[in-house]
Design a protein around this motif. Sequence first.
Motif, PDB file in Angstrom:
ATOM      1  N   HIS A 136      24.724   2.036   2.030  1.00  0.00           N
ATOM      2  CA  HIS A 136      24.443   0.659   1.609  1.00  0.00           C
ATOM      3  C   HIS A 136      24.334   0.557   0.087  1.00  0.00           C
ATOM      4  O   HIS A 136      24.604  -0.517  -0.471  1.00  0.00           O
ATOM      5  CB  HIS A 136      23.167   0.162   2.281  1.00  0.00           C
ATOM      6  CG  HIS A 136      23.341  -0.159   3.734  1.00  0.00           C
ATOM      7  ND1 HIS A 136      24.029  -1.266   4.169  1.00  0.00           N
ATOM      8  CD2 HIS A 136      22.948   0.503   4.853  1.00  0.00           C
ATOM      9  CE1 HIS A 136      24.040  -1.283   5.493  1.00  0.00           C
ATOM     10  NE2 HIS A 136      23.391  -0.221   5.928  1.00  0.00           N
ATOM     11  N   LEU A 137      23.949   1.643  -0.570  1.00  0.00           N
ATOM     12  CA  LEU A 137      23.900   1.625  -2.030  1.00  0.00           C
ATOM     13  C   LEU A 137      25.309   1.455  -2.610  1.00  0.00           C
ATOM     14  O   LEU A 137      25.528   0.633  -3.510  1.00  0.00           O
ATOM     15  CB  LEU A 137      23.264   2.913  -2.541  1.00  0.00           C
ATOM     16  CG  LEU A 137      23.113   3.035  -4.062  1.00  0.00           C
ATOM     17  CD1 LEU A 137      22.204   1.932  -4.598  1.00  0.00           C
ATOM     18  CD2 LEU A 137      22.547   4.407  -4.435  1.00  0.00           C
ATOM     19  N   ALA A 175      24.186  -2.731 -19.814  1.00  0.00           N
ATOM     20  CA  ALA A 175      23.193  -1.844 -20.433  1.00  0.00           C
ATOM     21  C   ALA A 175      21.821  -2.018 -19.778  1.00  0.00           C
ATOM     22  O   ALA A 175      21.104  -1.033 -19.545  1.00  0.00           O
ATOM     23  CB  ALA A 175      23.104  -2.127 -21.936  1.00  0.00           C
ATOM     24  N   LEU A 176      21.451  -3.257 -19.468  1.00  0.00           N
ATOM     25  CA  LEU A 176      20.169  -3.509 -18.804  1.00  0.00           C
ATOM     26  C   LEU A 176      20.128  -2.867 -17.416  1.00  0.00           C
ATOM     27  O   LEU A 176      19.092  -2.350 -16.989  1.00  0.00           O
ATOM     28  CB  LEU A 176      19.929  -5.025 -18.698  1.00  0.00           C
ATOM     29  CG  LEU A 176      19.626  -5.749 -20.009  1.00  0.00           C
ATOM     30  CD1 LEU A 176      19.547  -7.252 -19.767  1.00  0.00           C
ATOM     31  CD2 LEU A 176      18.320  -5.238 -20.614  1.00  0.00           C
ATOM     32  N   VAL A 177      21.260  -2.914 -16.727  1.00  0.00           N
ATOM     33  CA  VAL A 177      21.340  -2.271 -15.416  1.00  0.00           C
ATOM     34  C   VAL A 177      21.057  -0.774 -15.527  1.00  0.00           C
ATOM     35  O   VAL A 177      20.334  -0.191 -14.710  1.00  0.00           O
ATOM     36  CB  VAL A 177      22.726  -2.510 -14.785  1.00  0.00           C
ATOM     37  CG1 VAL A 177      22.920  -1.618 -13.557  1.00  0.00           C
ATOM     38  CG2 VAL A 177      22.884  -3.972 -14.401  1.00  0.00           C
ATOM     39  N   VAL A 212      18.840  -0.010  -8.661  1.00  0.00           N
ATOM     40  CA  VAL A 212      19.136   0.633  -7.376  1.00  0.00           C
ATOM     41  C   VAL A 212      18.553  -0.176  -6.229  1.00  0.00           C
ATOM     42  O   VAL A 212      19.195  -0.347  -5.184  1.00  0.00           O
ATOM     43  CB  VAL A 212      18.587   2.081  -7.364  1.00  0.00           C
ATOM     44  CG1 VAL A 212      18.626   2.657  -5.959  1.00  0.00           C
ATOM     45  CG2 VAL A 212      19.392   2.964  -8.317  1.00  0.00           C
ATOM     46  N   SER A 213      17.338  -0.696  -6.415  1.00  0.00           N
ATOM     47  CA  SER A 213      16.719  -1.523  -5.370  1.00  0.00           C
ATOM     48  C   SER A 213      17.537  -2.776  -5.106  1.00  0.00           C
ATOM     49  O   SER A 213      17.742  -3.168  -3.949  1.00  0.00           O
ATOM     50  CB  SER A 213      15.289  -1.910  -5.783  1.00  0.00           C
ATOM     51  OG  SER A 213      14.496  -0.769  -5.992  1.00  0.00           O
ATOM     52  N   VAL A 214      18.040  -3.400  -6.184  1.00  0.00           N
ATOM     53  CA  VAL A 214      18.853  -4.608  -6.027  1.00  0.00           C
ATOM     54  C   VAL A 214      20.169  -4.276  -5.330  1.00  0.00           C
ATOM     55  O   VAL A 214      20.606  -4.986  -4.410  1.00  0.00           O
ATOM     56  CB  VAL A 214      19.113  -5.261  -7.394  1.00  0.00           C
ATOM     57  CG1 VAL A 214      20.104  -6.423  -7.256  1.00  0.00           C
ATOM     58  CG2 VAL A 214      17.807  -5.748  -8.011  1.00  0.00           C
TER      59      VAL A 214
END
Length: 227
Positions: free
Chosen positions: A167-168, A194-196, A204-206
């Motif tokens: 799912h990731l 860059a923020l990611v 990763v949670s998103v």
Amino acid sequence: MFKNQVSSGISIFVGLAGATVLTLLSALLMDVVTGIKLFTLDQDSRLFVEQWLEANSSVNVFSDLPPEMQGNLNQNVTGLFELFIPGQYIVASASGAVLSYFAARIVLGRMQYELPPVPAFSRVSVPWYVIWGLISGLGLTLAGDYLSIPLVGKIGKNILFVLFYFHLVLGVSVAAFFFHSIKLARPFKLVLLALVLVYLPFSVSVFLMLGVIDPLINMRQLPEAKG
């Protein structure tokens, strides 16, 4: 499957399933024939875990853990590594199967062999009923823990471990679709990227949430996912 022009999705799925089954059967066969326990950590692996824990403890990585957890940290971490050995085998063999598929496509493509098309990564989709994998993993985990059946619980936890990566990857595909779709100047997209990377645990949670939700509601409205 290449010869019969089987779709890339089915070919990859069959490769994943075959690699998973053969890997687990090989490990069980090694256990039965030679007595080598591939589903448990050997002495060298346990020593590596101990050294890893000592190295992290020396820089106070685990200083925020409660005292009761720190006392059994070595045993708990070793047990965690051992718990997910089957899942690690599956993830490794599945990754190898995917790489082998695309390596074969490159070789056959250079030989001018006609191949079925592969969808862009941002348009990868799966049917809604993959959610039953999560339901099965959670159900077996809860049943194993509640009924005190360790094997059932271990199977459920390893299903969830494997599906975490599945799912990731799917969530990253969904995020890539919207990243390419939004109308922003290139500098703003670079800042967003860059923020990611900076807030990777949150990202990763998103991604994981997107990977779980997309098969159910088809957020990208892909025509091939509507059936």
